[in-house]
Enzyme design. Structure first.
Site, PDB file in Angstrom:
ATOM      1  N   CYS A  81      -5.015   5.975  10.838  1.00 26.69           N
ATOM      2  CA  CYS A  81      -4.498   6.101  12.210  1.00 26.69           C
ATOM      3  C   CYS A  81      -3.679   7.364  12.436  1.00 26.69           C
ATOM      4  O   CYS A  81      -3.306   7.670  13.570  1.00 26.69           O
ATOM      5  CB  CYS A  81      -3.684   4.865  12.590  1.00 26.69           C
ATOM      6  SG  CYS A  81      -2.143   4.666  11.655  1.00 26.69           S
TER       7      CYS A  81
ATOM      8  N   CYS B 121       1.939   2.941   9.547  1.00 28.51           N
ATOM      9  CA  CYS B 121       0.875   3.045  10.543  1.00 28.51           C
ATOM     10  C   CYS B 121       1.421   2.943  11.966  1.00 28.51           C
ATOM     11  O   CYS B 121       2.563   2.540  12.192  1.00 28.51           O
ATOM     12  CB  CYS B 121      -0.134   1.897  10.349  1.00 28.51           C
ATOM     13  SG  CYS B 121      -0.825   1.736   8.704  1.00 28.51           S
TER      14      CYS B 121
ATOM     15  N   CYS C  29      -3.280   0.595  14.593  1.00 29.48           N
ATOM     16  CA  CYS C  29      -4.126   0.942  13.445  1.00 29.48           C
ATOM     17  C   CYS C  29      -5.198  -0.124  13.217  1.00 29.48           C
ATOM     18  O   CYS C  29      -4.917  -1.328  13.247  1.00 29.48           O
ATOM     19  CB  CYS C  29      -3.272   1.094  12.183  1.00 29.48           C
ATOM     20  SG  CYS C  29      -4.227   1.666  10.758  1.00 29.48           S
TER      21      CYS C  29
ATOM     22  N   CYS D 138      -0.457   6.835   7.151  1.00 28.75           N
ATOM     23  CA  CYS D 138      -1.799   6.275   7.002  1.00 28.75           C
ATOM     24  C   CYS D 138      -2.845   7.346   7.344  1.00 28.75           C
ATOM     25  O   CYS D 138      -2.717   8.058   8.339  1.00 28.75           O
ATOM     26  CB  CYS D 138      -1.943   5.075   7.942  1.00 28.75           C
ATOM     27  SG  CYS D 138      -3.608   4.408   8.069  1.00 28.75           S
TER      28      CYS D 138
ATOM     29  N   THR E 101       0.817  -1.217   0.000  1.00 23.76           N
ATOM     30  CA  THR E 101       0.000   0.000   0.000  1.00 23.76           C
ATOM     31  C   THR E 101       0.847   1.262   0.000  1.00 23.76           C
ATOM     32  O   THR E 101       0.348   2.345  -0.330  1.00 23.76           O
ATOM     33  CB  THR E 101      -0.923   0.036   1.231  1.00 23.76           C
ATOM     34  OG1 THR E 101      -0.127   0.069   2.422  1.00 23.76           O
ATOM     35  CG2 THR E 101      -1.844  -1.176   1.258  1.00 23.76           C
TER      36      THR E 101
END
Length: 376
Positions: free
Chosen positions: A83, A49, A53, A80, A45
């Protein structure tokens, strides 16, 4: 890095490395207590995080760990949006309140009530009770009981021990009968047996790896009783056995992994505080020294002479150094924060290089603000 094509062997190797890392336990558990101690990124991705998260769990082969947000961004990951790892964590503020409350409990002659503690730190009793238990795993009442138990264990374990009755009253119990009602829970045995050396006491332990090398974490029924650092895992295990020659040592317990991960995370970012009960055993003088060490903020240092002054024994700098050398709880009792009068690093039972690394890490975290934790 952003997504790239990798061979099957590379994926398998990365998955194995992630599964062997104690921080993976915290990620899988979405442990909010680990927030700020490290961050993890997901290669597929391209984001990084907090451990807590709530996003869908990533495959271990796609996970990387980072000491800070800057480290994650330096290798190409972005924060992210769920979070928000670059924003201050509520847990960091909670940790400050809980740390303050712990100090109040530890200094009190008699355990303060829940309402008194909440008023001292400026929050409602209900909210305080919740965040305290979340941070320490104990209620304020249980933490106060653990502190009183620690005092009585210290009295009984001193080389020149008091009588059992004197130890009970010196620890803050109002009546001997009240203590004997709780003796099994406080000591895990009768006071006389504890004073005789604790035959057959069970200590669980595990050995993992951290940025400072091998780390051994041991826990008795009362709390973490050893955090040992070194290069040789076998020597660490021998050290533990030498320290507790009459105990029943239990290793390779998979249910112990979460606690080990929490201690490793604390070693990586000492400023956050450990938030676990400690089973501290030492003489009355050592206890005074160790308590003074715990009052040194992360990122700061004090000399042996400073500590001697703080505990009311200004001529005892050499004895302070000996108490530091006897410490079996690396980082939790931060003897690495004690230096010579001229500011130079002196001996450290786990190696001067580790002492320097810990101090540099804490000073760096203090300088960059507290996205990685609050002073202990």
């Amino acid at each position: 890095m952003p997504p790239t094509r990798r061979s099957r062997a590379t994926k398998a190797a990365q998955a194995a490395a992630t599964l062997a890392d104690p921080r993976w336990v915290a990620v899988r558990a979405r442990d909010a207590g680990a927030d700020g101690t490290f961050y993890y990124s997901v290669q597929t991705t391209g984001v990084y995080c907090r451990p807590s998260c709530a996003a869908r769990p990533a495959l271990p082969e796609n996970v990387r760990f980072h000491a800070s947000t800057a480290d994650a961004e330096q290798v190409g990951f972005r924060p992210c949006k769920r979070c928000k790892p670059t924003q201050a964590s509520p847990m960091a503020h909670h940790a400050t309140l809980v740390t303050e409350a712990c100090r109040i409990i530890e200094a009190a002659e008699t355990p303060p009530t829940l309402d008194e503690l909440a008023a001292r730190v400026g929050v409602s009793a209900h909210h305080f009770h919740r965040i305290f238990k979340q941070a320490t795993g104990l209620t304020p009442k249980a933490y106060a009981a653990a502190q009183r138990a620690r005092r009585v264990r210290s009295e009984l374990a001193a080389p020149v021990s008091s009588s059992v009755t004197d130890a009970i009253f010196n620890a803050g119990y109002n009546t001997a009968s009240r203590f004997y009602e709780e003796a099994d829970g406080v000591l895990g045995m009768t006071p006389t047996r504890y004073q005789a050396g604790g035959n057959q006491v069970t200590i669980r332990f595990a050995i993992a790896q951290c940025s400072l090398g091998a780390i051994l974490v041991a826990q008795s029924a009362r709390g973490v009783c050893a955090i040992l650092l070194g290069d040789d895992a076998q020597l660490l295990a021998q050290d533990l056995q030498d320290r507790f020659p009459q105990a029943h040592l239990v290793g390779d317990d998979r249910s112990f992994d979460a606690l080990v991960a929490r201690v490793v995370a604390f070693v990586e970012a000492p400023g956050i505080g450990l938030g676990l009960p400690l089973d501290v055993q030492g003489t009355a003088f050592q206890q005074r020294v160790w308590q003074a060490l715990q009052a040194i903020p992360a990122g700061e240092t004090a000399s042996y002479a400073d500590i001697a002054q703080r505990i009311g024994s200004p001529t005892a700098a050499r004895a302070v150094a000996q108490a530091c050398a006897a410490n079996a709880l690396a980082v939790a009792i931060p003897c690495h924060r004690v230096v010579r009068n001229d500011g130079a690093l002196s001996g450290y039972r786990w190696g001067v290089e580790r002492k320097q690394a810990l101090l540099e890490r804490e000073q760096r975290q203090a300088t960059h603000g507290n996205t990685e934790g609050q002073p202990a």
